[in-house]
Write a protein that holds these residues in place. Sequence first.
Motif, PDB file in Angstrom:
ATOM      1  N   LEU A 291     -10.305  21.493 -49.127  1.00 28.23           N
ATOM      2  CA  LEU A 291     -10.130  22.275 -47.897  1.00 28.23           C
ATOM      3  C   LEU A 291     -11.354  23.135 -47.603  1.00 28.23           C
ATOM      4  O   LEU A 291     -11.895  23.112 -46.486  1.00 28.23           O
ATOM      5  CB  LEU A 291      -8.871  23.127 -48.030  1.00 28.23           C
ATOM      6  CG  LEU A 291      -8.432  23.934 -46.806  1.00 28.23           C
ATOM      7  CD1 LEU A 291      -6.909  24.059 -46.762  1.00 28.23           C
ATOM      8  CD2 LEU A 291      -9.040  25.340 -46.823  1.00 28.23           C
ATOM      9  N   VAL A 292     -11.815  23.888 -48.594  1.00 21.95           N
ATOM     10  CA  VAL A 292     -12.920  24.805 -48.327  1.00 21.95           C
ATOM     11  C   VAL A 292     -14.240  24.054 -48.166  1.00 21.95           C
ATOM     12  O   VAL A 292     -15.117  24.475 -47.383  1.00 21.95           O
ATOM     13  CB  VAL A 292     -13.016  25.882 -49.434  1.00 21.95           C
ATOM     14  CG1 VAL A 292     -13.633  25.329 -50.709  1.00 21.95           C
ATOM     15  CG2 VAL A 292     -13.817  27.090 -48.957  1.00 21.95           C
ATOM     16  N   THR A 293     -14.403  22.918 -48.848  1.00 23.61           N
ATOM     17  CA  THR A 293     -15.625  22.139 -48.678  1.00 23.61           C
ATOM     18  C   THR A 293     -15.702  21.526 -47.288  1.00 23.61           C
ATOM     19  O   THR A 293     -16.788  21.436 -46.698  1.00 23.61           O
ATOM     20  CB  THR A 293     -15.724  21.043 -49.756  1.00 23.61           C
ATOM     21  OG1 THR A 293     -15.631  21.633 -51.057  1.00 23.61           O
ATOM     22  CG2 THR A 293     -17.046  20.297 -49.651  1.00 23.61           C
ATOM     23  N   LEU A 294     -14.576  21.106 -46.743  1.00 28.91           N
ATOM     24  CA  LEU A 294     -14.560  20.605 -45.367  1.00 28.91           C
ATOM     25  C   LEU A 294     -15.064  21.674 -44.407  1.00 28.91           C
ATOM     26  O   LEU A 294     -15.836  21.385 -43.479  1.00 28.91           O
ATOM     27  CB  LEU A 294     -13.147  20.174 -44.981  1.00 28.91           C
ATOM     28  CG  LEU A 294     -12.659  18.851 -45.584  1.00 28.91           C
ATOM     29  CD1 LEU A 294     -11.151  18.695 -45.361  1.00 28.91           C
ATOM     30  CD2 LEU A 294     -13.409  17.668 -44.979  1.00 28.91           C
ATOM     31  N   GLU A 295     -14.648  22.911 -44.632  1.00 30.52           N
ATOM     32  CA  GLU A 295     -15.129  24.011 -43.793  1.00 30.52           C
ATOM     33  C   GLU A 295     -16.633  24.202 -43.972  1.00 30.52           C
ATOM     34  O   GLU A 295     -17.388  24.313 -43.000  1.00 30.52           O
ATOM     35  CB  GLU A 295     -14.402  25.300 -44.166  1.00 30.52           C
ATOM     36  CG  GLU A 295     -12.922  25.313 -43.832  1.00 30.52           C
ATOM     37  CD  GLU A 295     -12.256  26.619 -44.233  1.00 30.52           C
ATOM     38  OE1 GLU A 295     -11.105  26.835 -43.832  1.00 30.52           O
ATOM     39  OE2 GLU A 295     -12.884  27.426 -44.974  1.00 30.52           O
ATOM     40  N   ASP A 296     -17.061  24.242 -45.229  1.00 31.87           N
ATOM     41  CA  ASP A 296     -18.447  24.593 -45.515  1.00 31.87           C
ATOM     42  C   ASP A 296     -19.428  23.496 -45.125  1.00 31.87           C
ATOM     43  O   ASP A 296     -20.603  23.773 -44.851  1.00 31.87           O
ATOM     44  CB  ASP A 296     -18.591  24.949 -46.992  1.00 31.87           C
ATOM     45  CG  ASP A 296     -17.878  26.245 -47.329  1.00 31.87           C
ATOM     46  OD1 ASP A 296     -17.689  27.068 -46.414  1.00 31.87           O
ATOM     47  OD2 ASP A 296     -17.509  26.443 -48.493  1.00 31.87           O
ATOM     48  N   LEU A 297     -18.956  22.255 -45.087  1.00 28.87           N
ATOM     49  CA  LEU A 297     -19.816  21.169 -44.621  1.00 28.87           C
ATOM     50  C   LEU A 297     -19.894  21.122 -43.100  1.00 28.87           C
ATOM     51  O   LEU A 297     -20.717  20.391 -42.541  1.00 28.87           O
ATOM     52  CB  LEU A 297     -19.320  19.823 -45.155  1.00 28.87           C
ATOM     53  CG  LEU A 297     -19.461  19.595 -46.656  1.00 28.87           C
ATOM     54  CD1 LEU A 297     -18.881  18.238 -47.037  1.00 28.87           C
ATOM     55  CD2 LEU A 297     -20.912  19.692 -47.106  1.00 28.87           C
ATOM     56  N   GLY A 298     -19.033  21.879 -42.419  1.00 29.72           N
ATOM     57  CA  GLY A 298     -19.096  21.957 -40.964  1.00 29.72           C
ATOM     58  C   GLY A 298     -18.149  21.039 -40.225  1.00 29.72           C
ATOM     59  O   GLY A 298     -18.278  20.861 -39.004  1.00 29.72           O
ATOM     60  N   PHE A 299     -17.163  20.465 -40.933  1.00 32.98           N
ATOM     61  CA  PHE A 299     -16.202  19.599 -40.256  1.00 32.98           C
ATOM     62  C   PHE A 299     -15.158  20.398 -39.479  1.00 32.98           C
ATOM     63  O   PHE A 299     -14.485  19.870 -38.598  1.00 32.98           O
ATOM     64  CB  PHE A 299     -15.526  18.669 -41.262  1.00 32.98           C
ATOM     65  CG  PHE A 299     -16.461  17.660 -41.849  1.00 32.98           C
ATOM     66  CD1 PHE A 299     -17.018  16.661 -41.057  1.00 32.98           C
ATOM     67  CD2 PHE A 299     -16.820  17.706 -43.186  1.00 32.98           C
ATOM     68  CE1 PHE A 299     -17.896  15.731 -41.579  1.00 32.98           C
ATOM     69  CE2 PHE A 299     -17.690  16.784 -43.727  1.00 32.98           C
ATOM     70  CZ  PHE A 299     -18.234  15.796 -42.926  1.00 32.98           C
ATOM     71  N   CYS A 300     -15.024  21.660 -39.831  1.00 36.59           N
ATOM     72  CA  CYS A 300     -14.195  22.588 -39.056  1.00 36.59           C
ATOM     73  C   CYS A 300     -14.724  23.988 -39.328  1.00 36.59           C
ATOM     74  O   CYS A 300     -15.525  24.193 -40.247  1.00 36.59           O
ATOM     75  CB  CYS A 300     -12.716  22.472 -39.431  1.00 36.59           C
ATOM     76  SG  CYS A 300     -12.336  22.825 -41.160  1.00 36.59           S
ATOM     77  N   ALA A 301     -14.295  24.933 -38.538  1.00 41.10           N
ATOM     78  CA  ALA A 301     -14.793  26.302 -38.672  1.00 41.10           C
ATOM     79  C   ALA A 301     -14.194  26.977 -39.897  1.00 41.10           C
ATOM     80  O   ALA A 301     -13.141  26.581 -40.410  1.00 41.10           O
ATOM     81  CB  ALA A 301     -14.455  27.102 -37.412  1.00 41.10           C
ATOM     82  N   LYS A 302     -14.865  28.017 -40.381  1.00 40.64           N
ATOM     83  CA  LYS A 302     -14.368  28.766 -41.520  1.00 40.64           C
ATOM     84  C   LYS A 302     -12.991  29.346 -41.195  1.00 40.64           C
ATOM     85  O   LYS A 302     -12.778  29.943 -40.147  1.00 40.64           O
ATOM     86  CB  LYS A 302     -15.343  29.895 -41.872  1.00 40.64           C
ATOM     87  CG  LYS A 302     -14.904  30.800 -43.006  1.00 40.64           C
ATOM     88  CD  LYS A 302     -14.582  30.020 -44.262  1.00 40.64           C
ATOM     89  CE  LYS A 302     -15.742  29.220 -44.811  1.00 40.64           C
ATOM     90  NZ  LYS A 302     -15.383  28.442 -46.021  1.00 40.64           N
ATOM     91  N   GLY A 303     -12.061  29.122 -42.095  1.00 37.19           N
ATOM     92  CA  GLY A 303     -10.695  29.601 -41.908  1.00 37.19           C
ATOM     93  C   GLY A 303      -9.777  28.605 -41.244  1.00 37.19           C
ATOM     94  O   GLY A 303      -8.562  28.805 -41.218  1.00 37.19           O
ATOM     95  N   GLU A 304     -10.337  27.501 -40.717  1.00 36.88           N
ATOM     96  CA  GLU A 304      -9.516  26.515 -40.011  1.00 36.88           C
ATOM     97  C   GLU A 304      -9.222  25.273 -40.845  1.00 36.88           C
ATOM     98  O   GLU A 304      -8.681  24.297 -40.346  1.00 36.88           O
ATOM     99  CB  GLU A 304     -10.213  26.112 -38.701  1.00 36.88           C
ATOM    100  CG  GLU A 304     -10.325  27.264 -37.714  1.00 36.88           C
ATOM    101  CD  GLU A 304     -11.007  26.852 -36.412  1.00 36.88           C
ATOM    102  OE1 GLU A 304     -11.346  25.659 -36.268  1.00 36.88           O
ATOM    103  OE2 GLU A 304     -11.200  27.738 -35.553  1.00 36.88           O
TER     104      GLU A 304
END
Length: 388
Positions: A291-304
């Motif tokens: 979940l957090v790697t998806l955010e950090d790679l830019g596939f969704c915004a932080k927290g989403e």
Amino acid sequence: MPTTSRKVAIVGISLSDCGRVDGPTPYALHAQAARRALADSGLDRSLIDGFASAGLGTLAPVEVAEYLGLRPTWVDSTSAGGATWEVMAAHAADAIAAGRANAVLLVYGSTARADIRAGRRTSNLSFGGRGPLQFEVPYGHTLVAKYAMAARRHMHEYGTTLEQLAEVAVQARANAAHNPDAMFRTPITVEDVLSGPLIADPFTKLHCCIRSDGGCAVLLAAEEYVPDTARAPVWVLGTGEHVSHTTMSEWEDFTVSPAAVSGRLAFERAGVRPADVDIAEIYDAFTYMTLVTLEDLGFCAKGEGGAFVEKGRLRLDGELPVNTDGGGLSACHPGMRGLFLLVEAVRQLRGEAGGHQVHRPDGSLPELAVASGTGGWFCSAGTVVLSR
């Protein structure tokens, strides 16, 4: 040596026997994977002048190279946990591009599951009590507890729910169901995940990776050898690596992993955006990692990340297929799993994934993949962008 940078491709991949493997030693799994990767490439072993390995032997990778009968002139033994292999792939690609090596073999093997069953080793609660870690070990802060603490912080900051984290495990198992090599293929539900035995709050058993045996290998080579290979090349477009902390007290934000830096660097160097990616292979020792790697790679915004994963996007037919083989949560996890991410990404780009092959909406094969490994307790990250 050439004065201009050479393009670099992955030209050979393989898995050793994986899952429940009680007979062979870790060295034997290394050898099995190496032989299969070389055969997959169609190249002669005499071309291999670079070797990278970690996690086995007192003088890794010297012992493994000797076991394989290799005498490399370029070598790497970088150890960065689960990120090791993406970092090594980056180093190997740089060396080949600069003319310091022509063909580099990355190989891994582990009998983690078999060793425990046979009493050759026991489960470890920590990485040791020396150096900076000595200030945390007395408080019983185990590896899984560190991931659990980070997950709780994300839940507190962004309202991420247990059900959303559970969806990561459910969708990984759904992907594994189509992979005959996966160790666990029986479908699970969110309720199955939530009702399991508690390991470290908020993680139940199915939030955590499985323990298996197995190995794999990846062979990278310079562009001039590609015409002689047996398979279509998969090109290394860009890489990135980053380390952040060892002690939790030095981690500035539990909701941001080092993939936020390694991913940005890899995408910038590849000249592509996260939105261009067809598939993602992400280290998933725990559901929160995905979940957090998806955010950090830019596939969704932080927290989403929670909202992103709960809509079935990670499945083989989803918007962004993730861990298409079932990942460490269902397929295999013999230890430092990062090399398996590269093998699966290449299989998908080649169109050789069989029943769990991903296709784009128009029916074509994926064009672009990212493999992102994480080490320690979000201590390190390596990201590799690949294209066919």
